[in-house]
Design an enzyme around this catalytic site. Sequence first.
Site, mmCIF file in Angstrom:
data_model
loop_
_atom_site.group_PDB
_atom_site.id
_atom_site.type_symbol
_atom_site.label_atom_id
_atom_site.label_comp_id
_atom_site.label_asym_id
_atom_site.label_seq_id
_atom_site.Cartn_x
_atom_site.Cartn_y
_atom_site.Cartn_z
ATOM 1 N N GLU A 98 11.078 15.613 7.532
ATOM 2 C CA GLU A 98 10.045 16.292 6.754
ATOM 3 C C GLU A 98 10.142 17.787 6.970
ATOM 4 O O GLU A 98 10.555 18.255 8.029
ATOM 5 C CB GLU A 98 8.667 15.797 7.187
ATOM 6 C CG GLU A 98 8.458 14.339 6.831
ATOM 7 C CD GLU A 98 7.136 13.773 7.324
ATOM 8 O OE1 GLU A 98 6.489 13.051 6.549
ATOM 9 O OE2 GLU A 98 6.752 14.044 8.469
ATOM 10 N N CYS A 119 8.003 25.251 7.602
ATOM 11 C CA CYS A 119 8.111 24.656 8.941
ATOM 12 C C CYS A 119 9.282 23.677 8.904
ATOM 13 O O CYS A 119 9.243 22.664 8.200
ATOM 14 C CB CYS A 119 6.793 23.964 9.278
ATOM 15 S SG CYS A 119 6.839 23.162 10.873
ATOM 16 N N CYS A 126 12.690 12.985 18.305
ATOM 17 C CA CYS A 126 12.749 13.924 19.419
ATOM 18 C C CYS A 126 12.828 13.133 20.714
ATOM 19 O O CYS A 126 12.180 12.102 20.867
ATOM 20 C CB CYS A 126 11.510 14.821 19.435
ATOM 21 S SG CYS A 126 11.601 16.060 20.755
ATOM 22 N N CYS A 130 6.776 14.216 24.577
ATOM 23 C CA CYS A 130 5.487 14.789 24.970
ATOM 24 C C CYS A 130 4.403 13.793 24.559
ATOM 25 O O CYS A 130 4.458 13.208 23.470
ATOM 26 C CB CYS A 130 5.272 16.148 24.305
ATOM 27 S SG CYS A 130 6.613 17.287 24.699
ATOM 28 N N CYS A 133 2.443 14.016 20.967
ATOM 29 C CA CYS A 133 3.150 14.428 19.746
ATOM 30 C C CYS A 133 3.714 13.232 18.991
ATOM 31 O O CYS A 133 4.323 12.338 19.593
ATOM 32 C CB CYS A 133 4.284 15.370 20.145
ATOM 33 S SG CYS A 133 5.310 15.881 18.759
ATOM 34 N N CYS A 347 0.868 20.471 12.833
ATOM 35 C CA CYS A 347 1.692 20.454 14.040
ATOM 36 C C CYS A 347 1.598 19.124 14.750
ATOM 37 O O CYS A 347 0.504 18.606 14.985
ATOM 38 C CB CYS A 347 1.214 21.499 15.030
ATOM 39 S SG CYS A 347 1.732 23.121 14.610
HETATM 40 N N1 SAH Z 1 9.992 20.699 20.039
HETATM 41 C C1 SAH Z 1 9.557 22.021 19.816
HETATM 42 C C2 SAH Z 1 9.400 22.312 18.361
HETATM 43 C C3 SAH Z 1 8.337 21.478 17.666
HETATM 44 S S1 SAH Z 1 7.009 22.525 17.422
HETATM 45 C C4 SAH Z 1 8.294 22.305 20.572
HETATM 46 O O1 SAH Z 1 7.691 21.368 21.078
HETATM 47 O O2 SAH Z 1 7.925 23.461 20.704
HETATM 48 C C5 SAH Z 1 5.692 21.478 17.167
HETATM 49 C C6 SAH Z 1 4.451 22.097 17.766
HETATM 50 O O3 SAH Z 1 3.344 21.213 17.532
HETATM 51 C C7 SAH Z 1 4.580 22.252 19.265
HETATM 52 O O4 SAH Z 1 3.922 23.384 19.738
HETATM 53 C C8 SAH Z 1 3.863 21.013 19.720
HETATM 54 O O5 SAH Z 1 3.509 21.112 21.041
HETATM 55 C C9 SAH Z 1 2.712 20.953 18.756
HETATM 56 N N2 SAH Z 1 2.073 19.647 18.702
HETATM 57 C C10 SAH Z 1 2.618 18.459 18.994
HETATM 58 N N3 SAH Z 1 1.715 17.476 18.844
HETATM 59 C C11 SAH Z 1 0.573 18.062 18.440
HETATM 60 C C12 SAH Z 1 -0.714 17.578 18.096
HETATM 61 N N4 SAH Z 1 -0.990 16.288 18.125
HETATM 62 N N5 SAH Z 1 -1.659 18.476 17.742
HETATM 63 C C13 SAH Z 1 -1.372 19.788 17.684
HETATM 64 N N6 SAH Z 1 -0.169 20.306 17.970
HETATM 65 C C14 SAH Z 1 0.799 19.453 18.352
HETATM 66 FE FE1 SF4 Z 2 9.495 16.947 20.910
HETATM 67 FE FE2 SF4 Z 2 6.998 16.948 20.033
HETATM 68 FE FE3 SF4 Z 2 7.517 17.546 22.585
HETATM 69 FE FE4 SF4 Z 2 8.226 19.289 20.648
HETATM 70 S S1 SF4 Z 2 6.149 18.660 21.182
HETATM 71 S S2 SF4 Z 2 9.467 18.615 22.396
HETATM 72 S S3 SF4 Z 2 8.751 17.849 18.980
HETATM 73 S S4 SF4 Z 2 7.882 15.553 21.571
#
Ligand code: SAH
Ligand code: SF4
Length: 368
Positions: A98, A119, A126, A130, A133, A347
């Site tokens: 996406e 974006c 991934c 985390c 996410c 995000c």
């Molecule tokens: N993997 C990289 C790039 C992805 S950015 C990274 O983690 O930075 C995606 C952004 O969305 C990151 O800052 C991540 O921490 C944030 N994110 C992930 N899950 C989220 C959620 N449930 N609510 C708000 N932000 C979230």
């Molecule tokens: Fe991967 Fe989501 Fe963690 Fe970014 S925030 S490193 S996309 S699992």
Amino acid sequence: MTESVNPCSLHALTLEDLERGLVNLKQPSYRAKQIMEWTYSREKRVETWEEMSNLPATLRSMLASSHPIRLPEVITVSGSNDTTRKFLLRLHDGELIETVLIPASPALYGEESDRRTLCVSSQVGCAYGCKFCASGLDGWKRHLSADEIVSQVLLAERVSGERINNLVFMGMGEPMANYNNWLQAVKILNAPWGIGLGARKMTVSTSGLVPRIRDLADQPLQIRLAISLHGASDEVRSQIMPVNKKHPVAELMDACAYYADRKKQMITFEYILIEGVNDDLSEARLLADRARGLRAKINLIPYNTVEGLPWKRPSESAQEGFLSILRDRGIAATIRREKGHDIDAACGQLRRRISSPDPSCSETPAMS
Ligand code: SAH
Ligand code: SF4
């Protein structure tokens, strides 16, 4: 570096790659500029070799087999109530990714702002897992190739008819884990013969891959860096971001300092607020100390709901309380009001499966 650049598809090539290839074929190198003009200039943007009418037919057919044009297919375009649009793309091997087009927010940038941010995803899935996410929920499938990263911009511009003038590598995946392909794509997006987008208009977000942050600091590109911090202490961060066990906060802060110093840039910390997990005011005070040391900005992001995950965002007053601790300590901090929440395009909401369609906001993409 674990992955290599695959220079096969036309959109994965730099001008220099193409010039070298032409010389090997005993062709004049000026053809490379002609090809890039057909490929990237806004008046042309052709999607077949046959359309490049000032190239000899024999050369066109040779290049078509060595450097095929391989654009993903646009499956759906969902429109959010706030005019954010999410594009679902199918890659040549059937994998789905996406990419999200976010219009300027008049509230933040003024009525006249023409900021249009894309974006961009960097991997299918991934591997970093985390806990909050969606992108990591179904695991990691593969890296995106450079052309698959570049194509997201081309397709979003083609379908929307709009010009993208800001890029954030904050879609699915960890760009720094796909460093070579990602950097190759950035060079193509940035180059005057390519998309021509200034490096200062690009922000890469990382969960904290320290060696790659240092590598990028040593590159001449003035690309902006955002760190997904989400915890100011190792105790809190390790609970929700497994990567912290490999690269703890102090090590990450050193790499950030190196980056900020090499680039003479302010970096940004992204900090999701998750109720009862990382929103304690003691964490806010430590976060302020971390940011002050680096003169970093802080973007607070109220947690976006992800189906299947138990977390919640704190109340608005708790969010404001956290923010004022930062501001009282002189830190430049804002709360990011998300866009595209209603279409799971905010995000952390991007994932490898097709989200349940909402017929009221889906439209068939205008294919040109
Ligand atoms: N993997 C990289 C790039 C992805 S950015 C990274 O983690 O930075 C995606 C952004 O969305 C990151 O800052 C991540 O921490 C944030 N994110 C992930 N899950 C989220 C959620 N449930 N609510 C708000 N932000 C979230
Ligand atoms: Fe991967 Fe989501 Fe963690 Fe970014 S925030 S490193 S996309 S699992």
